[in-house]
Design an enzyme around this catalytic site. Structure first.
Site, PDB file in Angstrom:
ATOM      1  CD1 TRP A 199      15.815   1.371  -8.893  1.00 41.03           C
ATOM      2  CD2 TRP A 199      16.510  -0.429 -10.038  1.00 41.03           C
ATOM      3  NE1 TRP A 199      14.989   0.324  -8.560  1.00 41.03           N
ATOM      4  CE2 TRP A 199      15.393  -0.790  -9.247  1.00 41.03           C
ATOM      5  CE3 TRP A 199      17.109  -1.402 -10.835  1.00 41.03           C
ATOM      6  CZ2 TRP A 199      14.878  -2.085  -9.238  1.00 41.03           C
ATOM      7  CZ3 TRP A 199      16.608  -2.699 -10.827  1.00 41.03           C
ATOM      8  CH2 TRP A 199      15.484  -3.023 -10.042  1.00 41.03           C
ATOM      9  CG  ASP A 366       4.681  -1.466  -2.062  1.00 41.39           C
ATOM     10  OD1 ASP A 366       4.715  -0.949  -3.200  1.00 41.39           O
ATOM     11  OD2 ASP A 366       5.553  -1.264  -1.206  1.00 41.39           O
ATOM     12  CG  ASP A 367       2.051   0.397  -7.225  1.00 47.61           C
ATOM     13  OD1 ASP A 367       0.878   0.796  -7.290  1.00 47.61           O
ATOM     14  OD2 ASP A 367       2.896   0.596  -8.125  1.00 47.61           O
ATOM     15  NE  ARG A 443       7.602   1.412 -11.390  1.00 47.12           N
ATOM     16  CZ  ARG A 443       6.589   1.333 -10.528  1.00 47.12           C
ATOM     17  NH1 ARG A 443       5.834   2.389 -10.308  1.00 47.12           N
ATOM     18  NH2 ARG A 443       6.348   0.221  -9.883  1.00 47.12           N
ATOM     19  CD1 TRP A 477       6.690  10.614  -1.460  1.00 46.98           C
ATOM     20  CD2 TRP A 477       5.340  11.693  -0.050  1.00 46.98           C
ATOM     21  NE1 TRP A 477       6.426  11.840  -2.004  1.00 46.98           N
ATOM     22  CE2 TRP A 477       5.595  12.532  -1.164  1.00 46.98           C
ATOM     23  CE3 TRP A 477       4.527  12.171   0.972  1.00 46.98           C
ATOM     24  CZ2 TRP A 477       5.063  13.819  -1.261  1.00 46.98           C
ATOM     25  CZ3 TRP A 477       3.993  13.447   0.863  1.00 46.98           C
ATOM     26  CH2 TRP A 477       4.255  14.256  -0.243  1.00 46.98           C
ATOM     27  CG  ASP A 478       8.115   4.670  -4.384  1.00 47.65           C
ATOM     28  OD1 ASP A 478       9.212   5.233  -4.582  1.00 47.65           O
ATOM     29  OD2 ASP A 478       7.921   3.467  -4.643  1.00 47.65           O
ATOM     30  CG  ASP A 548      13.235  -0.527  -5.364  1.00 52.13           C
ATOM     31  OD1 ASP A 548      12.745  -0.326  -4.233  1.00 52.13           O
ATOM     32  OD2 ASP A 548      12.829   0.050  -6.387  1.00 52.13           O
TER      33      ASP A 548
END
Length: 741
Positions: A199, A366-367, A443, A477-478, A548
């Site tokens: 990541w 976003d989120d 997460r 789309w995550d 990211d």
């Protein structure tokens, strides 16, 4: 004809513009042998390369050494458990528990065009663009039939391969492994090229010696993964960007995979790529078929650069279907690093107003806009707008953003569910889990069991309802965690090994519905950054969020590895704030923009907090994007220098197809005292043409000025000088235009 069958010599020859691929069949037994793959050759009969006229000979001549023959024969699609002790491309478990399988040739068909792969992403082409060879091979003992598919493209040095297995018996057969392709060749001191990472450190180029035994990369995470990319290549020892042999293999698939090289005691190499057999077992009922994902192969004897440009052209012309494929994408600003979860309607409108003044064209939310989500520990699955954050609802926000003059985009994570959600409380069995075993959270979320029709219908309709509710132009789309605890309440015990692949088929089904129902939507895939940056995703979305990690210096290596296989137009890249949120580094604003110009280009910051000078720079960067994006999106990519290798500087170049224009991006990562100017030898130009050379440093907001006029051959062979820049992480753009225009 690109594909011919030489009946006299029982050989198939597949020709692309500059390569040949030859398959030979032994006379009596029907063993399919891989004879040759490489630069174009004229002859079809290359059976001498199979070494069947030397000990141990074919079994029809020396059956007492059948095992020795099988253990060294260069097989086109090797079986398992019958005497070849190298890794097999296919393995099974039959009704009696036996595992042996051996596909033998029975026939072929050649057809124009390229057939689809049901439910799977795949390259495409018309009858004028490609031709397909179907080779039929059977295991007569099992009554298991195989179709080996080879598609040859008329304009590209690419062969696309896939395999279909069909159970013609009256009993179930369990596929425990089915590779998309296998290829055997002599080792000529090749090295193995892969793209590895983690990541925020995705797709780092790796090069390793090939030792005896098995080596390679793979994923069992339910995604192609941050840690590995479904790509592997063999490189000759002298290979560079412009010289040497490259055999590249890329799997058009987004789930568990393996890409492996095995070196035998006879110094031969077996490369195979396909679904990872770990966590895989597929029950094939009588009459049922199984389609393996597609593998694309390319050969270059002009170094890595030729491989790269071939893959770029393949994916732009024969994989990406989106209408945005050849269009300039709107410059977007995403609020994630600007606000994280701490935002409301007014904050987003503030960002939109300033963004509009600076020339930005889209706001992406976003989120954090749904359920009661104020952190990442709740509400996934509850796709209802949080009106405490967004008073008046989503449509009001979108309408207000549109009035400002911006398009609107939204983030979604449809594959996941939070334990703290109304959805999970109502349907705990909808999450992938093993009964009686504590679930592994990541997460603080679980994965929805999309193998179940009712679950993916819920997930898709939740997404589609949001898209229908307002004028939404873009979707991100995550997928923020990997699969584990592989259990489905809807599958019987002998099908639990199908979950990972069924899950991937379900995602593909949902995304196919999405692009059908919303054909004009600009769609970007994402998976915790770049964990599903693979050819399979490009079939559905024209761009993928690269990583990211938005730090410009970190992005140099990430983007270098990504650009090795994927077109620049597919690479989500944004300018972010400093100190950077991932590493704390401070880099010049201009360098951050110059690096992001190599991708889709956008911003990941709170633009309301920028100084007037920085806002002025944003306006100039927007102009640069509009000036250069057609070239970056459609041109040929060349790697002039590799920061991954030299750790001091980076340089890449994009040249228009007609060679009338080029853009060179130069980044001095570390400043050094007492050094001379650096010589840049450019690539891909027309040696006979004259080019005006313009240089603009990262701190310049002025119009570029012509420095000199040079012939293309001078620029490529003698080069130009780039003087040292003052400071670390400094950059420059070098723009070349043909002087005869």
């Amino acid at each position: 004809m690109p594909i011919i069958y030489d009946e006299a010599h029982r050989a198939f020859k597949l020709d692309t513009p500059h390569t040949s691929y030859v398959i030979a069949i032994t006379d009596d037994e029907g063993f399919l042998g891989h004879a040759y793959y490489g630069a174009s050759v004229s002859d079809t009969d290359l059976s001498h390369l199979l070494r069947i006229d030397e000990p141990p000979f074919v079994p029809s001549k020396n059956d007492r050494e059948r095992g020795s023959f099988l253990d060294s024969f260069p097989s086109e699609y090797p079986g398992n458990g019958v005497g070849d002790y190298r890794e097999g491309a296919v393995s099974v478990r039959d009704a009696d528990g036996h595992t042996a399988v051996s596909p033998l040739y029975v026939g072929y068909r050649i057809e124009k065009g390229k057939p689809d792969l049901p439910g799977l992403p795949a390259t495409f082409g018309s009858g004028d663009e490609c031709e397909t060879l179907l080779i039929f091979a059977d295991d007569r003992s099992l009554d298991l039939h195989f179709t080996l598919r080879y598609t040859v493209f008329s304009d590209l040095d690419v062969i696309a391969r896939s395999v279909i297995a069909e159970n013609h018996s009256d009993k179930p057969i369990y596929l425990t492994k089915i590779m998309s392709a296998s290829i055997d060749m002599d080792d000529r001191d090749y090295k193995m090229r892969t793209l590895h990472g983690s990541w925020a450190r995705e797709r780092v180029p790796g090069l390793a010696d090939i030792s005896y035994g098995k080596q390679g990369v793979g994923s069992v995470r339910g995604e192609s993964s941050h840690q590995a990319n479904p790509f592997i290549a063999l490189e000759s020892a002298n290979a560079t960007e412009t010289e040497g042999e490259i055999y590249a293999f890329h799997l058009v698939y987004s789930g568990n995979f393996i890409a492996q090289v095995e070196k035998s005691q006879f110094d031969s190499l077996r490369v195979m790529v396909g679904i990872n057999p770990q966590e895989f077992c597929w029950k094939l009922e009588p009459g049922e078929t199984f389609d393996a994902p597609e593998l694309v192969m390319t050969y270059s004897n002009e170094g890595r650069g030729k491989m790269t440009r071939t893959l770029h052209d393949l994916y732009r012309g024969h994989l990406i279907r989106s209408p945005h494929r050849s269009q300039k994408r709107p410059i977007l600003i995403n609020n994630w690093e600007a606000t994280y979860f701490d935002f409301d309607t007014e904050k987003l409108l503030q960002i939109a107003r300033v963004a509009k003044e600076c020339g930005i064209e889209m706001l992406v939310m976003d989120d954090g806009w749904f359920g009661h989500r104020s952190s990442d520990d709740s509400s996934l699955g509850d796709w209802v707008v949080n009106e405490n954050k967004l008073p008046g609802g989503l449509k009001y926000l979108v309408d207000e953003v549109n009035k400002i003059g911006l398009k609107f985009g939204i983030w979604f994570e449809p594959e996941m569910v939070s334990p703290d959600s109304d959805l999970y409380r109502a349907h705990p069995d909808w999450a992938i889990a093993i009964p009686g075993r504590e679930a592994c959270l990541s997460r603080c979320q679980l994965v929805l069991d999309l193998t179940r029709q009712e679950v993916r219908d819920y997930a898709y309709e939740s997404l589609a309802a949001i898209l229908r509710s307002a004028n939404i132009s873009y979707l991100k789309w995550d997928m923020n965690r990997q699969l584990s605890d592989l259990g489905s309440a809807a599958l019987p015990a002998d099908r639990q090994g199908e979950i990972s692949h069924r899950y991937m088929l379900a995602v593909y089904e949902m995304q196919e519905r999405l692009v059908h129902d919303f054909p004009d939507l600009l769609f970007e895939n994402c998976s915790g950054g770049g964990a599903r940056f693979d050819p399979g995703m490009l079939y559905y979305s024209p761009q993928i969020w690269c990583s990211d990690d938005t730090d410009a210096a970190e992005r140099l290596i990430i983007q270098e590895g990504t650009e090795m296989c994927y077109p620049l137009s597919s690479m989500g890249a944004h300018v972010s704030i400093c100190p950077n949120h991932a590493v704390g580094r401070v880099t010049p604003f201009g360098t951050r923009a110059n690096v992001a110009l190599a991708g889709t280009f956008g911003y990941e910051l709170d633009i309301t907090k920028l100084s007037d000078e920085e806002k002025s720079q944003v306006r100039e960067q927007v102009k640069l994007y509009h000036k250069y994006n057609d070239l970056v999106r459609e041109g040929d990519y060349y790697r002039v220098a590799s920061y991954a290798e030299n750790r001091l500087w980076d340089c890449w170049e994009v040249v228009s197809k007609d060679k009338s224009e080029a853009l060179v991006t130069y980044v001095q990562v570390l400043g050094r005292p007492n050094v001379h100017s650096r010589n840049l030898r450019l690539l891909g130009l027309d040696g006979s043409r004259r080019y005006r050379v313009y240089i603009q440093n990262d701190d310049s907001c002025q119009a570029e000025e012509a420095e000199e006029i040079y012939r293309g051959d001078t620029l490529m062979h003698a080069g130009i000088q780039m003087p040292p820049l003052w400071g670390d992480f400094r950059s420059a753009l070098i723009h070349l235009t043909a002087a005869d225009q």
